[in-house]
Design a protein around this motif. Structure first.
Motif, PDB file in Angstrom:
ATOM      1  N   GLU A 120       0.942  -1.187  -0.108  1.00  0.00           N
ATOM      2  CA  GLU A 120       0.193   0.261  -0.011  1.00  0.00           C
ATOM      3  C   GLU A 120       0.961   1.385   0.119  1.00  0.00           C
ATOM      4  O   GLU A 120       1.139   2.294  -0.493  1.00  0.00           O
ATOM      5  N   CYS A 121       2.035   1.099   0.736  1.00  0.00           N
ATOM      6  CA  CYS A 121       2.647   2.791   0.853  1.00  0.00           C
ATOM      7  C   CYS A 121       3.190   2.296  -0.699  1.00  0.00           C
ATOM      8  O   CYS A 121       3.675   3.393  -1.051  1.00  0.00           O
ATOM      9  N   ILE A 122       4.187   0.480  -1.206  1.00  0.00           N
ATOM     10  CA  ILE A 122       4.519   1.827  -2.436  1.00  0.00           C
ATOM     11  C   ILE A 122       3.388   2.107  -3.897  1.00  0.00           C
ATOM     12  O   ILE A 122       4.126   3.140  -4.838  1.00  0.00           O
ATOM     13  N   TYR A 126       9.277   7.916   0.782  1.00  0.00           N
ATOM     14  CA  TYR A 126       8.390   8.400   1.852  1.00  0.00           C
ATOM     15  C   TYR A 126       8.997   7.285   2.861  1.00  0.00           C
ATOM     16  O   TYR A 126       9.768   7.750   3.096  1.00  0.00           O
ATOM     17  N   MET A 127       8.372   7.824   4.038  1.00  0.00           N
ATOM     18  CA  MET A 127       8.883   7.800   5.324  1.00  0.00           C
ATOM     19  C   MET A 127       7.709   6.970   5.869  1.00  0.00           C
ATOM     20  O   MET A 127       6.263   6.981   5.938  1.00  0.00           O
ATOM     21  N   ARG A 128       7.741   5.671   6.638  1.00  0.00           N
ATOM     22  CA  ARG A 128       6.976   4.650   7.906  1.00  0.00           C
ATOM     23  C   ARG A 128       6.852   4.554   8.885  1.00  0.00           C
ATOM     24  O   ARG A 128       8.244   4.829   9.625  1.00  0.00           O
ATOM     25  N   THR A 163      13.406  -3.801   8.177  1.00  0.00           N
ATOM     26  CA  THR A 163      13.423  -4.551   6.821  1.00  0.00           C
ATOM     27  C   THR A 163      12.314  -5.184   6.088  1.00  0.00           C
ATOM     28  O   THR A 163      12.257  -4.603   4.869  1.00  0.00           O
ATOM     29  N   ASP A 164      10.957  -4.843   6.541  1.00  0.00           N
ATOM     30  CA  ASP A 164       9.660  -4.737   5.560  1.00  0.00           C
ATOM     31  C   ASP A 164       9.780  -3.948   5.282  1.00  0.00           C
ATOM     32  O   ASP A 164       9.509  -3.912   3.912  1.00  0.00           O
ATOM     33  N   TYR A 165       9.649  -2.976   6.117  1.00  0.00           N
ATOM     34  CA  TYR A 165       9.369  -1.278   4.940  1.00  0.00           C
ATOM     35  C   TYR A 165      11.133  -0.749   4.630  1.00  0.00           C
ATOM     36  O   TYR A 165      11.148   0.010   4.245  1.00  0.00           O
TER      37      TYR A 165
END
Length: 234
Positions: free
Chosen positions: A97-99, A107-109, A127-129
């Protein structure tokens, strides 16, 4: 993890709603300013309003648009109003969804850390993000956002292979300690403040902004002295 010769902490002032607050953040030396696109926040501004405020920014000060579980269309509509924006995803957005929403933009998560630090694997989250430019670490309280509360920084992992942004309950009084504790644990560290420099919700205090920036620079100077002393001893 950190480069011992790089002690300049980047600063983001978030939740801006007024022209004078944008100007105060810029004058104090902020590297970025944030506009909240979450309509349940008292610091919410419309995409159009964010665009008006962002047009006051000089070169090399980055506007950041903060979203909470927004759809792709809403994100893109806001980006059309603030073309130079970096994005911040602060809800429950998945990696994909972020991508999809970012569409190639940086972007920052946000990682919502329990106040006691328990039960959250920041290394795995980072690692996931890994597509994110940075991971923003904030306190996990009811709702979204840190609510002006700080989590226990000492419980963060000792080594996170990511750029981190420290947020949640930061003030001019505690940001120096936060930087000193967290900087050695990551690639680089930035800080993000909102309620800690406010007169009231959504209304910033120029004096507090200046005090906050001065405290960040004091932390940078302290770390630089420590590094120089260590290098002199070797």
């Amino acid at each position: 993890m950190t480069n011992p010769l790089d002690h300049r902490t980047r600063i983001k002032i978030c939740g801006l709603t007024r022209e004078q607050d944008v100007d105060a953040a810029v004058a104090a030396g902020a590297d970025a300013v944030g506009f909240v696109q979450y309509d349940k926040s008292p610091r919410y501004v419309s995409a159009q309003r964010a665009g008006e405020l962002a047009r006051r920014l000089p070169p090399f000060v980055t506007p950041v648009l903060l979203f909470v579980n927004a759809g792709v269309d809403a994100v893109q509509a806001a980006c059309n109003e603030v073309p130079a924006a970096m994005l911040q995803f602060h809800g429950d957005e998945t990696v994909q969804e972020c991508i999809d929403a970012a569409r190639g933009r940086p972007y920052m998560r946000a990682a919502r850390i329990p106040l006691d630090g328990a039960g959250f694997d920041l290394v795995k989250f980072a690692t996931d993000y890994s597509h994110a430019q940075a991971i923003l670490v904030d306190a996990h309280v009811e709702g979204y956002g840190g609510g002006g509360k700080a989590f226990d920084w000492s419980l963060l992992p000792t080594s996170v292979d990511s750029h981190l942004v420290l947020s949640g309950g930061l003030t001019p009084a505690n940001v120096t300690d936060g930087i000193v504790q967290v900087r050695p644990r990551c690639r680089t560290l930035a800080v993000d403040v909102s309620s800690g420099v406010e007169a009231s919700k959504g209304i910033k205090d120029a004096a507090k902004i200046n005090q906050f920036v001065a405290a960040v620079r004091a932390a940078d100077a302290l770390l630089a002295r420590s590094t120089n002393a260590l290098l002199s001893a070797t």
